[in-house]
Design a protein around this motif. Structure first.
Motif, PDB file in Angstrom:
ATOM      1  N   ALA A 140      16.152  -3.714 -36.073  1.00 15.16           N
ATOM      2  CA  ALA A 140      15.247  -5.049 -35.288  1.00 15.16           C
ATOM      3  C   ALA A 140      13.843  -4.432 -35.338  1.00 15.16           C
ATOM      4  O   ALA A 140      13.252  -4.013 -36.173  1.00 15.16           O
ATOM      5  N   LEU A 141      13.273  -4.941 -34.213  1.00 16.50           N
ATOM      6  CA  LEU A 141      11.677  -4.827 -33.934  1.00 16.50           C
ATOM      7  C   LEU A 141      11.512  -3.236 -33.656  1.00 16.50           C
ATOM      8  O   LEU A 141      10.322  -2.965 -33.714  1.00 16.50           O
ATOM      9  N   GLY A 142      12.417  -2.331 -33.680  1.00 12.26           N
ATOM     10  CA  GLY A 142      12.065  -0.767 -33.629  1.00 12.26           C
ATOM     11  C   GLY A 142      11.594  -0.600 -35.011  1.00 12.26           C
ATOM     12  O   GLY A 142      11.027   0.456 -35.077  1.00 12.26           O
ATOM     13  N   MET A 143      11.680  -1.324 -36.016  1.00 13.49           N
ATOM     14  CA  MET A 143      11.099  -1.141 -37.411  1.00 13.49           C
ATOM     15  C   MET A 143       9.768  -1.200 -37.338  1.00 13.49           C
ATOM     16  O   MET A 143       9.046  -0.669 -38.341  1.00 13.49           O
ATOM     17  N   ALA A 144       9.168  -1.763 -36.359  1.00 12.29           N
ATOM     18  CA  ALA A 144       7.779  -1.679 -36.186  1.00 12.29           C
ATOM     19  C   ALA A 144       7.088  -0.438 -36.276  1.00 12.29           C
ATOM     20  O   ALA A 144       6.224  -0.124 -36.865  1.00 12.29           O
ATOM     21  N   PHE A 145       7.954   0.615 -35.488  1.00 16.28           N
ATOM     22  CA  PHE A 145       7.492   2.004 -35.755  1.00 16.28           C
ATOM     23  C   PHE A 145       7.528   2.655 -36.784  1.00 16.28           C
ATOM     24  O   PHE A 145       6.526   3.347 -37.502  1.00 16.28           O
ATOM     25  N   VAL A 146       8.377   2.039 -37.850  1.00 12.61           N
ATOM     26  CA  VAL A 146       8.553   2.736 -39.244  1.00 12.61           C
ATOM     27  C   VAL A 146       7.597   2.410 -39.947  1.00 12.61           C
ATOM     28  O   VAL A 146       7.035   2.915 -40.760  1.00 12.61           O
ATOM     29  N   THR A 147       7.003   1.077 -39.925  1.00 16.20           N
ATOM     30  CA  THR A 147       6.168   0.383 -40.515  1.00 16.20           C
ATOM     31  C   THR A 147       4.633   1.299 -40.381  1.00 16.20           C
ATOM     32  O   THR A 147       4.165   1.396 -41.307  1.00 16.20           O
ATOM     33  N   GLU A 148       4.593   1.579 -39.058  1.00 13.67           N
ATOM     34  CA  GLU A 148       3.178   2.330 -38.816  1.00 13.67           C
ATOM     35  C   GLU A 148       3.388   3.862 -38.834  1.00 13.67           C
ATOM     36  O   GLU A 148       2.425   4.386 -39.404  1.00 13.67           O
TER      37      GLU A 148
END
Length: 298
Positions: A140-148
């Motif tokens: 879910a929004l943990g993917m924001a870390f992977v994006t950055e």
């Protein structure tokens, strides 16, 4: 690397035999779910229960303090930890130290279900992920870390799994959602190559792609009723439970995808094609796991 697309049917799971179910709860894995908010407490509960339904022995939940007591009552089997929260009811980045203390004692961690803000999710995971050594699922929004930080999981050396939906996959890759939908395999391969993690995503067709593998696994024939809020939390929780029991990342991912679909189909056939709840899938998971295991055993 040239890759072959193969069907992920139940017989394929014999490649990754389930661990021996004998022994006590310590032998079957201790798992940790980190997520939730004042407005979305159910996500961590669905994931934690799914991990137990997949055979994990000891579930732990770390969520915001305002819902921790209610969460412990709703899932009495779990050890629930209250984390500091923001005025908006989200996990505060200052919770990172407490999360890391919990993570040192577990066999696998799930980060992300029920988080509401990409910015705060990234701020939390930036302080947590680099210090983890056990298998990790980012959802879910943990993917924001992977994006950055696409390189941020490299230290786990293939023991990380990413479970974005198609829109989250598109956001992480900086692509249009329509492109990702029509180029799902290529998009997954790109994310695997960026991160070194196994990627699980899809809808009507679910894809599993692992680093260093020449095979891309595809499971078609999706269950329409699984397209409902909380369904992804259940699938991520099953994956977490299987990682905690000792399956490798690609094996846990393959089993989780098949079991999620099989359990959803079982509920669909019992109740109706659509209109059932994600939590109603949970009780079918152990029965479907036993059925599939019998068919893949020696």
């Amino acid at each position: 690397m040239s890759r072959d697309v193969r069907d992920l049917d139940e017989s394929v799971l014999a490649r990754w035999p389930l661990p021996d179910p004998s022994g006590g709860k310590e032998e079957r894995g201790r798992v940790l779910v980190v997520g939730g908010s004042r407005h979305t407490p159910g996500a961590v509960l669905l994931a934690a229960e799914a991990a137990v339904r997949a055979g994990a022995g000891k579930p732990q939940v770390a969520t915001v303090g305002s819902v921790a007591v209610a969460a412990s009552v709703a899932l009495p089997e779990a050890f629930v930890t209250a984390l500091p929260e923001t005025d908006e009811g989200e996990i505060a980045p200052s919770a990172a130290e407490h999360v890391l203390e919990l993570a040192t004692e577990v066999d696998a961690v799930l980060l992300g279900p029920g988080l509401l803000s990409p910015e705060r999710a990234c701020a939390l995971l930036e302080q947590v992920v680099p210090h983890l050594r056990c298998p990790v699922v980012v959802d879910a929004l943990g993917m924001a870390f992977v994006t950055e930080h696409p390189e941020g999981l490299a230290h786990l050396e293939g023991r990380a799994v990413l479970t974005p939906n198609e829109s989250e996959l598109a956001e992480t890759l900086g692509q249009d959602a329509s492109y990702v939908h029509t180029h799902l395999f290529e998009s997954c391969v790109e994310l695997v190559e960026r991160t070194g993690a196994t990627v699980v995503t899809g809808g009507e067709e679910t894809v599993v792609v692992a680093p260093g593998s020449e095979t891309l696994w595809s499971l078609e024939g999706g269950v329409p009723g699984l397209g409902v809020a909380g369904s992804g939390d259940v699938k991520a929780g099953v994956l977490l439970g299987l990682l905690g029991r000792g399956l490798p990342a690609v094996g846990a991912s393959a089993w989780a995808v098949v079991l999620h679909q099989a359990a959803g189909r079982a509920v669909s056939e019992t109740l109706a094609p659509v209109g059932f709840l994600a939590r109603e899938v949970l009780t079918s998971i152990p029965r479907e796991m036993a059925r599939v295991a019998r068919g893949t055993g020696p």
